[in-house]
Design an enzyme around this catalytic site. Structure first.
Site, mmCIF file in Angstrom:
data_model
loop_
_atom_site.group_PDB
_atom_site.id
_atom_site.type_symbol
_atom_site.label_atom_id
_atom_site.label_comp_id
_atom_site.label_asym_id
_atom_site.label_seq_id
_atom_site.Cartn_x
_atom_site.Cartn_y
_atom_site.Cartn_z
ATOM 1 N N TYR A 90 2.185 1.515 13.453
ATOM 2 C CA TYR A 90 2.988 2.418 12.643
ATOM 3 C C TYR A 90 2.456 3.836 12.720
ATOM 4 O O TYR A 90 1.264 4.091 12.707
ATOM 5 C CB TYR A 90 3.167 1.944 11.203
ATOM 6 C CG TYR A 90 1.921 1.676 10.406
ATOM 7 C CD1 TYR A 90 1.412 2.626 9.537
ATOM 8 C CD2 TYR A 90 1.268 0.455 10.510
ATOM 9 C CE1 TYR A 90 0.283 2.375 8.780
ATOM 10 C CE2 TYR A 90 0.136 0.188 9.766
ATOM 11 C CZ TYR A 90 -0.351 1.150 8.903
ATOM 12 O OH TYR A 90 -1.475 0.892 8.174
ATOM 13 N N LYS B 144 6.101 6.403 7.131
ATOM 14 C CA LYS B 144 5.643 5.509 8.202
ATOM 15 C C LYS B 144 6.832 5.055 9.033
ATOM 16 O O LYS B 144 7.908 4.787 8.499
ATOM 17 C CB LYS B 144 4.963 4.272 7.607
ATOM 18 C CG LYS B 144 3.729 4.571 6.798
ATOM 19 C CD LYS B 144 3.187 3.314 6.144
ATOM 20 C CE LYS B 144 1.973 3.641 5.285
ATOM 21 N NZ LYS B 144 1.486 2.438 4.571
ATOM 22 N N ASP C 101 -6.659 -6.360 -1.542
ATOM 23 C CA ASP C 101 -5.272 -6.560 -1.952
ATOM 24 C C ASP C 101 -5.150 -7.537 -3.124
ATOM 25 O O ASP C 101 -4.193 -7.462 -3.898
ATOM 26 C CB ASP C 101 -4.420 -7.033 -0.782
ATOM 27 C CG ASP C 101 -4.162 -5.933 0.240
ATOM 28 O OD1 ASP C 101 -4.527 -4.769 -0.021
ATOM 29 O OD2 ASP C 101 -3.595 -6.244 1.304
ATOM 30 N N HIS D 295 0.821 -1.214 0.000
ATOM 31 C CA HIS D 295 0.000 0.000 0.000
ATOM 32 C C HIS D 295 0.857 1.267 0.000
ATOM 33 O O HIS D 295 1.959 1.271 0.523
ATOM 34 C CB HIS D 295 -0.886 0.040 1.249
ATOM 35 C CG HIS D 295 -1.714 -1.193 1.428
ATOM 36 N ND1 HIS D 295 -1.847 -1.801 2.639
ATOM 37 C CD2 HIS D 295 -2.435 -1.927 0.551
ATOM 38 C CE1 HIS D 295 -2.635 -2.856 2.515
ATOM 39 N NE2 HIS D 295 -2.999 -2.965 1.253
#
Length: 182
Positions: free
Chosen positions: A131, A71, A169, A61
């Site tokens: 994250y 991140k 996904d 992603h």
């Protein structure tokens, strides 16, 4: 905190200084001032946390500008293979990936800058991943790449034919057809 560079520019591993005694251990998981001293000046605005079962594969992603995200990824419980793919067209490592084992045991964190796709696979029975992000989630800016694209040939540390993958996904485009704007 210690900084470890990778073969991909701007993608770094961060290891905390862990203090252990008979009671257990203590470490600073995040310190803006210490990261700044190491040359990392990122203003994080959102924390995301996931719980996943063994065999789960999440990703790959990313968010396009102006909502691209940096991140800082770490594992609170369990063990994952964390993967970042360089999407920056002007980078010498464009289209290459970096992977690392992150766990509650090794306490390492991966700083994934803007311009990368990110994903992970779960190796332990369960895993809790946290994250920090420097931009808020924006649905219109999201993009992704198919996790099993043969052009990337990512080693997820597991049999991907048995991976637990979301419907979202499973329909992501291959790397050559992704809508990355980096």
């Amino acid at each position: 905190m210690n900084l470890e560079t990778t073969f991909i520019k701007d993608l770094v591993l961060i290891s905390p200084m862990v203090f252990e005694d008979e009671r257990g251990s203590f470490f600073e998981a995040y310190s803006q001032s210490k990261l700044s001293d190491l040359g990392i000046d990122v203003d994080f605005v959102q924390d995301n946390q996931s719980f996943s079962k063994k065999g789960t594969l999440r990703g790959l992603h990313y968010q396009n500008p102006p909502f691209a995200q940096t991140k800082l990824v770490r594992v609170l419980q369990g063990e994952i293979i964390d993967v970042a793919v360089d999407l920056r067209k002007d980078s010498l490592t464009f289209g290459r990936y970096f992977s690392v084992l992150l766990s509650d045991e090794n306490k390492k964190q991966l700083l994934v800058p803007q311009g990368f796709a990110h994903g992970f696979s779960v190796l332990s029975e369960t895993a809790v991943v946290l994250y920090k992000c420097d931009q808020y989630y924006d649905k219109q800016s999201e993009g992704g790449i198919r996790f099993d694209d043969p052009a990337l040939n990512i080693d997820w540390g597991m049999n991907i034919d048995e991976a637990i993958v979301s419907e979202k996904d499973l329909v992501l485009p291959k790397f050559a057809n992704c809508n990355s704007q980096f």
